[in-house]
Design an enzyme around this catalytic site. Structure first.
Site, mmCIF file in Angstrom:
data_model
loop_
_atom_site.group_PDB
_atom_site.id
_atom_site.type_symbol
_atom_site.label_atom_id
_atom_site.label_comp_id
_atom_site.label_asym_id
_atom_site.label_seq_id
_atom_site.Cartn_x
_atom_site.Cartn_y
_atom_site.Cartn_z
ATOM 1 N N HIS A 107 0.845 -1.200 0.000
ATOM 2 C CA HIS A 107 0.000 0.000 0.000
ATOM 3 C C HIS A 107 0.877 1.245 0.000
ATOM 4 O O HIS A 107 2.090 1.144 0.177
ATOM 5 C CB HIS A 107 -0.882 0.016 1.258
ATOM 6 N N HIS B 253 5.340 6.240 -1.058
ATOM 7 C CA HIS B 253 6.123 5.072 -1.471
ATOM 8 C C HIS B 253 5.373 3.797 -1.116
ATOM 9 O O HIS B 253 4.438 3.821 -0.296
ATOM 10 C CB HIS B 253 7.485 5.065 -0.754
HETATM 11 P P1 2AM Z 1 6.707 1.899 5.814
HETATM 12 O O1 2AM Z 1 6.024 0.958 4.906
HETATM 13 O O2 2AM Z 1 7.448 2.954 5.114
HETATM 14 O O3 2AM Z 1 7.480 1.232 6.903
HETATM 15 C C1 2AM Z 1 2.181 0.380 8.923
HETATM 16 O O4 2AM Z 1 3.257 0.240 9.781
HETATM 17 C C2 2AM Z 1 2.458 1.382 7.840
HETATM 18 O O5 2AM Z 1 2.646 2.669 8.450
HETATM 19 C C3 2AM Z 1 3.709 1.081 7.041
HETATM 20 O O6 2AM Z 1 3.424 1.227 5.666
HETATM 21 C C4 2AM Z 1 4.703 2.103 7.501
HETATM 22 O O7 2AM Z 1 5.520 2.658 6.531
HETATM 23 C C5 2AM Z 1 3.845 3.244 7.962
HETATM 24 N N1 2AM Z 1 4.544 4.069 8.950
HETATM 25 C C6 2AM Z 1 4.844 5.376 8.815
HETATM 26 N N2 2AM Z 1 5.471 5.836 9.892
HETATM 27 C C7 2AM Z 1 5.619 4.803 10.731
HETATM 28 C C8 2AM Z 1 6.218 4.647 12.003
HETATM 29 N N3 2AM Z 1 6.764 5.671 12.660
HETATM 30 N N4 2AM Z 1 6.194 3.426 12.563
HETATM 31 C C9 2AM Z 1 5.642 2.380 11.916
HETATM 32 N N5 2AM Z 1 5.047 2.475 10.724
HETATM 33 C C10 2AM Z 1 5.033 3.661 10.121
#
Ligand code: 2AM
Length: 199
Positions: free
Chosen positions: A52, A136
Site C-alpha cells: 500500500h 512510497h
Molecule cells: P513503511 O512501509 O514505510 O514502513 C504500517 O506500519 C504502515 O505505516 C507502514 O506502511 C509504515 O511505513 C507506515 N509508517 C509510517 N510511519 C511509521 C512509524 N513511525 N512506525 C511504523 N510504521 C510507520
C-alpha cells in the site's frame, strides 16, 4: 505494575494508519517482479495483501476513537489519484538498508494525503511528521543481522529495476483505515473503514 496493567486493559489501544490501496494489476505486477528481485535471504518481502501507500501513520490510539477517525477519513474523500511507481530504492539511502521501497510519483496522492492529514490533525488524532511526505510502497524489510540485533543484515543482491509497463500510470480508487496487529511472524493489517474515491 498491576495498576499499569489494569489501566492498559481499561484503555485498549489500536495501532492505526490510513493508506491508499493499490489496483489489483499493480499489486500483482509488484508481486511477480518481487519473486525474482526480492530473493536475497536478508530480505523479508511484504505480503501481497499488505502492499500500500501509507498516507498517515497515527500510531497507537484509544480504540474508542476509531469511529471518529473513520468519519474523518470518509470526509477526506478526494479524486482517485493516478500513480506511477519508480524503481526500488533503499532506505536509508546510504549505509545498510533497512527497507526497500518503490517511490510513487503522484501529485494526486500528495493532495489526498494533505487533506487526510489536515482532517486528522484538526481532530487531534495525528501529529504530522516534520519531514516532507514521501509517497512510497515498501516492498521488503531487511532482517536483523543476528537474533536480537537492531542492525540490519547485509543485502548482497539488492532488488533490480521494475519491468517496463509496471511504471505506467494507474488509478487508485480506494483509501482504507487499517489497524496494524504486530505478530511474531510480521504485521497483519486489518481494514476498519474503506472509502471509494471518485473519478
Ligand atoms: P513503511 O512501509 O514505510 O514502513 C504500517 O506500519 C504502515 O505505516 C507502514 O506502511 C509504515 O511505513 C507506515 N509508517 C509510517 N510511519 C511509521 C512509524 N513511525 N512506525 C511504523 N510504521 C510507520
Amino acid at each position: 505494575m498491576a495498576a499499569v496493567a489494569e489501566e492498559r486493559s481499561n484503555n485498549p489501544r489500536a495501532r492505526l494508519f490510513v493508506a491508499l490501496d493499490l489496483p489489483e494489476e499493480l499489486r500483482e505486477g509488484i508481486v511477480v517482479w518481487g519473486r525474482e528481485e526480492l530473493g536475497d535471504p536478508a530480505l523479508r518481502p511484504v505480503a501481497p495483501e499488505s502492499l500500500h501507500v501509507t498516507l498517515a501513520f497515527l500510531g497507537h490510539r484509544p480504540e474508542e476513537e476509531i469511529e471518529e477517525i473513520a468519519a474523518v477519513v470518509r470526509d477526506a474523500v478526494g479524486p482517485a489519484p493516478w500513480v506511477e511507481v519508480l524503481d526500488p530504492e533503499p532506505r536509508p539511502p546510504r549505509g545498510r538498508a533497512r527497507v526497500y521501497a518503490l517511490p510513487v510519483l503522484s501529485p494526486g496522492t500528495e493532495a489526498l494525503q494533505a487533506g487526510v492529514a489536515q482532517g486528522l490533525v484538526e481532530g487531534g488524532f495525528f501529529e504530522p511528521e516534520k519531514r516532507p511526505y514521501w509517497p512510497h510502497i515498501t516492498v521488503a524489510r531487511v532482517r536483523p543481522e543476528g537474533r536480537g540485533s537492531r542492525r540490519p543484515a547485509v543485502v548482497s543482491e539488492p532488488p533490480g529495476k521494475l519491468p517496463e509497463g509496471l511504471s505506467e500510470a494507474r488509478i487508485c480508487r480506494r483509501m482504507t483505515l487499517y489497524r496494524s496487529e504486530l505478530k511474531p511472524t510480521g504485521a497483519r493489517y486489518v481494514p476498519l473503514a474503506q472509502v471509494q474515491l471518485p473519478g
